[in-house]
Design an enzyme around this catalytic site. Structure first.
Site, mmCIF file in Angstrom:
data_model
loop_
_atom_site.group_PDB
_atom_site.id
_atom_site.type_symbol
_atom_site.label_atom_id
_atom_site.label_comp_id
_atom_site.label_asym_id
_atom_site.label_seq_id
_atom_site.Cartn_x
_atom_site.Cartn_y
_atom_site.Cartn_z
ATOM 1 N N THR A 13 0.727 -1.038 0.128
ATOM 2 C CA THR A 13 -0.409 0.487 -0.402
ATOM 3 C C THR A 13 0.875 1.491 0.158
ATOM 4 O O THR A 13 -0.079 1.916 -0.616
ATOM 5 C CB THR A 13 -0.621 0.493 1.069
ATOM 6 O OG1 THR A 13 0.137 -0.085 1.903
ATOM 7 C CG2 THR A 13 -1.904 -0.962 1.253
ATOM 8 N N SER A 41 -4.179 -2.354 7.404
ATOM 9 C CA SER A 41 -5.073 -2.663 5.758
ATOM 10 C C SER A 41 -5.639 -4.112 5.419
ATOM 11 O O SER A 41 -6.216 -4.367 4.803
ATOM 12 C CB SER A 41 -4.010 -2.452 4.623
ATOM 13 O OG SER A 41 -3.646 -1.142 4.844
ATOM 14 N N ARG A 111 20.976 -4.636 3.975
ATOM 15 C CA ARG A 111 21.829 -3.581 2.566
ATOM 16 C C ARG A 111 22.914 -4.407 3.633
ATOM 17 O O ARG A 111 23.667 -4.222 2.244
ATOM 18 C CB ARG A 111 21.426 -2.310 2.889
ATOM 19 C CG ARG A 111 20.164 -2.210 1.589
ATOM 20 C CD ARG A 111 20.547 -0.745 0.997
ATOM 21 N NE ARG A 111 19.288 -0.424 0.362
ATOM 22 C CZ ARG A 111 18.613 0.558 0.788
ATOM 23 N NH1 ARG A 111 19.351 1.588 1.451
ATOM 24 N NH2 ARG A 111 17.565 1.627 0.587
ATOM 25 N N CYS A 150 18.103 4.801 -2.642
ATOM 26 C CA CYS A 150 17.841 5.261 -4.238
ATOM 27 C C CYS A 150 18.258 6.748 -5.025
ATOM 28 O O CYS A 150 19.100 6.264 -5.917
ATOM 29 C CB CYS A 150 16.110 6.057 -3.978
ATOM 30 S SG CYS A 150 15.739 7.190 -2.415
ATOM 31 N N SER A 180 8.905 12.121 -2.506
ATOM 32 C CA SER A 180 7.817 10.698 -2.579
ATOM 33 C C SER A 180 9.537 10.255 -2.247
ATOM 34 O O SER A 180 8.896 8.669 -2.010
ATOM 35 C CB SER A 180 7.680 10.309 -4.072
ATOM 36 O OG SER A 180 8.759 10.850 -4.778
ATOM 37 N N ARG A 236 16.891 17.604 1.493
ATOM 38 C CA ARG A 236 14.917 17.198 0.664
ATOM 39 C C ARG A 236 14.944 18.258 -0.403
ATOM 40 O O ARG A 236 14.640 18.979 0.728
ATOM 41 C CB ARG A 236 14.312 17.235 1.789
ATOM 42 C CG ARG A 236 12.764 16.215 1.383
ATOM 43 C CD ARG A 236 12.818 14.623 0.664
ATOM 44 N NE ARG A 236 13.103 14.041 1.500
ATOM 45 C CZ ARG A 236 13.811 12.463 1.378
ATOM 46 N NH1 ARG A 236 13.367 12.034 -0.550
ATOM 47 N NH2 ARG A 236 14.320 11.658 2.217
ATOM 48 N N HIS A 243 15.371 12.373 -8.266
ATOM 49 C CA HIS A 243 16.688 13.028 -7.367
ATOM 50 C C HIS A 243 17.606 13.557 -8.893
ATOM 51 O O HIS A 243 17.780 12.775 -9.266
ATOM 52 C CB HIS A 243 17.082 11.861 -6.619
ATOM 53 C CG HIS A 243 16.359 11.212 -4.943
ATOM 54 N ND1 HIS A 243 15.594 11.697 -4.853
ATOM 55 C CD2 HIS A 243 16.533 10.044 -4.636
ATOM 56 C CE1 HIS A 243 14.901 10.940 -4.079
ATOM 57 N NE2 HIS A 243 15.804 9.844 -3.689
HETATM 58 P P1 NAP Z 1 5.771 4.145 3.009
HETATM 59 O O1 NAP Z 1 5.064 4.741 2.064
HETATM 60 O O2 NAP Z 1 5.422 4.535 4.453
HETATM 61 O O3 NAP Z 1 5.091 2.621 3.439
HETATM 62 C C1 NAP Z 1 5.283 1.731 3.794
HETATM 63 C C2 NAP Z 1 4.727 0.058 3.352
HETATM 64 O O4 NAP Z 1 4.157 -0.914 4.396
HETATM 65 C C3 NAP Z 1 3.183 0.235 4.062
HETATM 66 O O5 NAP Z 1 2.239 -0.402 2.465
HETATM 67 C C4 NAP Z 1 2.479 -0.242 5.241
HETATM 68 O O6 NAP Z 1 1.391 -0.661 4.966
HETATM 69 C C5 NAP Z 1 4.347 -1.244 5.272
HETATM 70 N N1 NAP Z 1 4.195 -1.802 6.452
HETATM 71 C C6 NAP Z 1 4.205 -0.517 7.421
HETATM 72 N N2 NAP Z 1 4.127 -0.974 9.126
HETATM 73 C C7 NAP Z 1 4.252 -2.488 8.571
HETATM 74 C C8 NAP Z 1 3.764 -3.810 9.165
HETATM 75 N N3 NAP Z 1 4.026 -3.826 10.629
HETATM 76 N N4 NAP Z 1 3.880 -5.146 8.922
HETATM 77 C C9 NAP Z 1 3.377 -5.000 7.189
HETATM 78 N N5 NAP Z 1 3.345 -4.076 6.237
HETATM 79 C C10 NAP Z 1 3.917 -2.970 7.430
HETATM 80 O O7 NAP Z 1 7.176 3.223 2.630
HETATM 81 P P2 NAP Z 1 7.855 3.651 1.128
HETATM 82 O O8 NAP Z 1 8.657 4.877 0.627
HETATM 83 O O9 NAP Z 1 7.021 2.477 0.000
HETATM 84 O O10 NAP Z 1 9.489 2.540 1.418
HETATM 85 C C11 NAP Z 1 9.093 1.572 1.215
HETATM 86 C C12 NAP Z 1 10.264 0.883 1.544
HETATM 87 O O11 NAP Z 1 11.494 1.266 0.487
HETATM 88 C C13 NAP Z 1 11.464 1.786 3.008
HETATM 89 O O12 NAP Z 1 12.040 0.616 3.735
HETATM 90 C C14 NAP Z 1 12.242 2.445 2.412
HETATM 91 O O13 NAP Z 1 13.264 3.411 2.601
HETATM 92 C C15 NAP Z 1 11.749 2.044 0.962
HETATM 93 N N6 NAP Z 1 13.043 3.083 -0.511
HETATM 94 C C16 NAP Z 1 12.082 4.172 -0.511
HETATM 95 C C17 NAP Z 1 12.252 4.973 -2.049
HETATM 96 C C18 NAP Z 1 11.631 6.040 -2.068
HETATM 97 O O14 NAP Z 1 11.572 6.325 -3.253
HETATM 98 N N7 NAP Z 1 10.063 5.987 -1.593
HETATM 99 C C19 NAP Z 1 13.188 4.240 -2.523
HETATM 100 C C20 NAP Z 1 14.228 3.089 -2.324
HETATM 101 C C21 NAP Z 1 13.874 2.416 -1.565
HETATM 102 P P3 NAP Z 1 -0.140 -0.442 5.901
HETATM 103 O O15 NAP Z 1 -0.463 0.853 4.843
HETATM 104 O O16 NAP Z 1 -0.828 -1.072 5.791
HETATM 105 O O17 NAP Z 1 0.640 0.688 6.584
#
Ligand code: NAP
Length: 350
Positions: A13, A41, A111, A150, A180, A236, A243
């Protein structure tokens, strides 16, 4: 059901989870069968619980799927893409791997662990050979493979062609990172609009260390880090996606501007040679003019999978400087994981 490989998304999500869905919806080799998220969810129709933030439409088949709880460590698909926050990934990814699942993770949790491959498909596909070491050491039938942060991903996208050709010794990088990158909803809008926020939370450490592992050499079952010094200043900025990074490099061997342009333009690696479905070709896009690259104009280069470079000019402190840009949630996150999985599928290892 087709004969595609079933895949699931943990953290389906979130900002990166949604990217996975958009990129996998019509994938020629993979088919989404599982969507997992938190208790908040779980049990609900995906289309009802997600706050869809992408301009790509939410595929109706996925909208109708029911979200499962991730904390039970169970999924139908063996291959799982993880978009969990690092704290949750630290607990849940090993749980799934111990149940025999193949995890391709975006989270930072594992990582830098010695037995976990941190892979950019063009740069170090041979590090995937560490998987049996990891399985033996941890007693898992499954595994965890990570892709880089990223910002590191696109920095390496530009550094690696130069490192292969001329040996990169020192790097100075100042970043302008999109909103984002902090997930949804991320930084409160009143903190970010009309502002630039210096980055905390370990971003600079990731940018300074992940490239050394990825460009390192796998020998005797472990990675010997690249001999390179990187200093990073991360910020940011109020840009939605993409980026930007201002980079200066010191090279071991002398290179002219034409040599550098040639190194970028001729950079073709395994994903391009194999024609993997998500591989950008070219992997590095060189743009002309002193006002490029720009996020709005250039972030979708190679369907968001390429690293864009421009403004190559001499540097008064080091040897050369340039600007680079890349999409943070496509190549910098979901797309990077998918390309790693495509290579493993091509090799028959999924
Ligand atoms: P986000 O928007 O905060 O999404 C987090 C997701 O994890 C949601 O689906 C949430 O589900 C789920 N979640 C949270 N707590 C949970 C739990 N206890 N059990 C199961 N599911 C859980 O974060 P994001 O930006 O997508 O980032 C995700 C990962 O990718 C992070 O580790 C981030 O550092 C990494 N990342 C992000 C980017 C970027 O550009 N955004 C780039 C590289 C890496 P619910 O909706 O149900 O809470």
């Amino acid at each position: 059901m087709t004969n595609k490989i079933p895949v699931g998304i943990i953290g389906a999500t979130g900002a990166v989870g949604q990217r996975f869905i958009a990129l996998l919806a019509d994938h020629p080799w993979f088919e989404i069968t599982d969507l997992l998220a938190s208790e908040r969810s779980a049990g609900q129709r995906y289309g009802d619980v997600v706050r869809w933030v992408l301009s790509d439409p939410l595929p109706s088949r996925v909208a109708d799927m029911t979200v499962s709880r991730a904390d039970q460590g169970q999924a139908w698909a063996r291959v799982l893409f993880s978009a969990l926050p690092a704290s949750e990934a630290r607990v849940l990814e090993p749980l799934f791997a111990s149940q025999g699942h193949y995890i391709f993770s975006n989270a930072s949790a594992f990582r830098m662990e010695e037995d976990v491959p941190l892979v950019i498909t063009e740069v170090n596909p041979e590090h995937l050979d560490m998987i049996p070491v990891q399985q033996q050491r941890r007693g898992w039938d499954g595994f965890i493979v990570c892709n880089a942060n990223c910002t590191s991903t696109h920095l390496i996208g530009a550094l690696h062609p130069l490192h292969v050709a001329f040996g990169v010794e020192k790097v100075f990088v100042a970043t302008l990172q999109a909103a984002s990158g902090a997930g949804y909803p991320g930084i409160p809008s009143m903190d970010l609009i009309d502002n630039v926020v210096p980055h905390s939370y370990g971003e600079e450490e990731k940018v300074e260390t992940e490239p050394l592992k990825i460009m390192g050499e796998l020998k005797d079952g472990r990675v010997h880090f690249a001999d390179m010094t990187i200093t990073a200043h991360c910020h940011r900025v109020p840009v939605l996606d993409g980026h930007t990074e201002a980079v200066s490099v010191a090279l071991a061997w002398e290179a002219s501007k034409d040599d550098i342009l040639d190194a970028f333009r001729s950079y073709r690696r395994l994903p391009q040679e194999l024609g993997l479905p998500s591989a950008p070709d070219p992997a590095v896009v060189v743009v002309d003019g002193m006002h490029r690259p720009q996020p709005r104009l250039d972030r979708m280069a190679g369907q968001g999978m390429a690293t864009v470079v421009g403004r190559i000019r001499p540097c008064k402190l080091l040897d050369w400087r340039f600007s680079l840009l890349g999409h943070n949630t496509i190549r910098g996150a979901a797309g990077g994981s998918i390309l790693n999985a495509e290579l493993m599928a091509y090799w028959g290892r999924l």
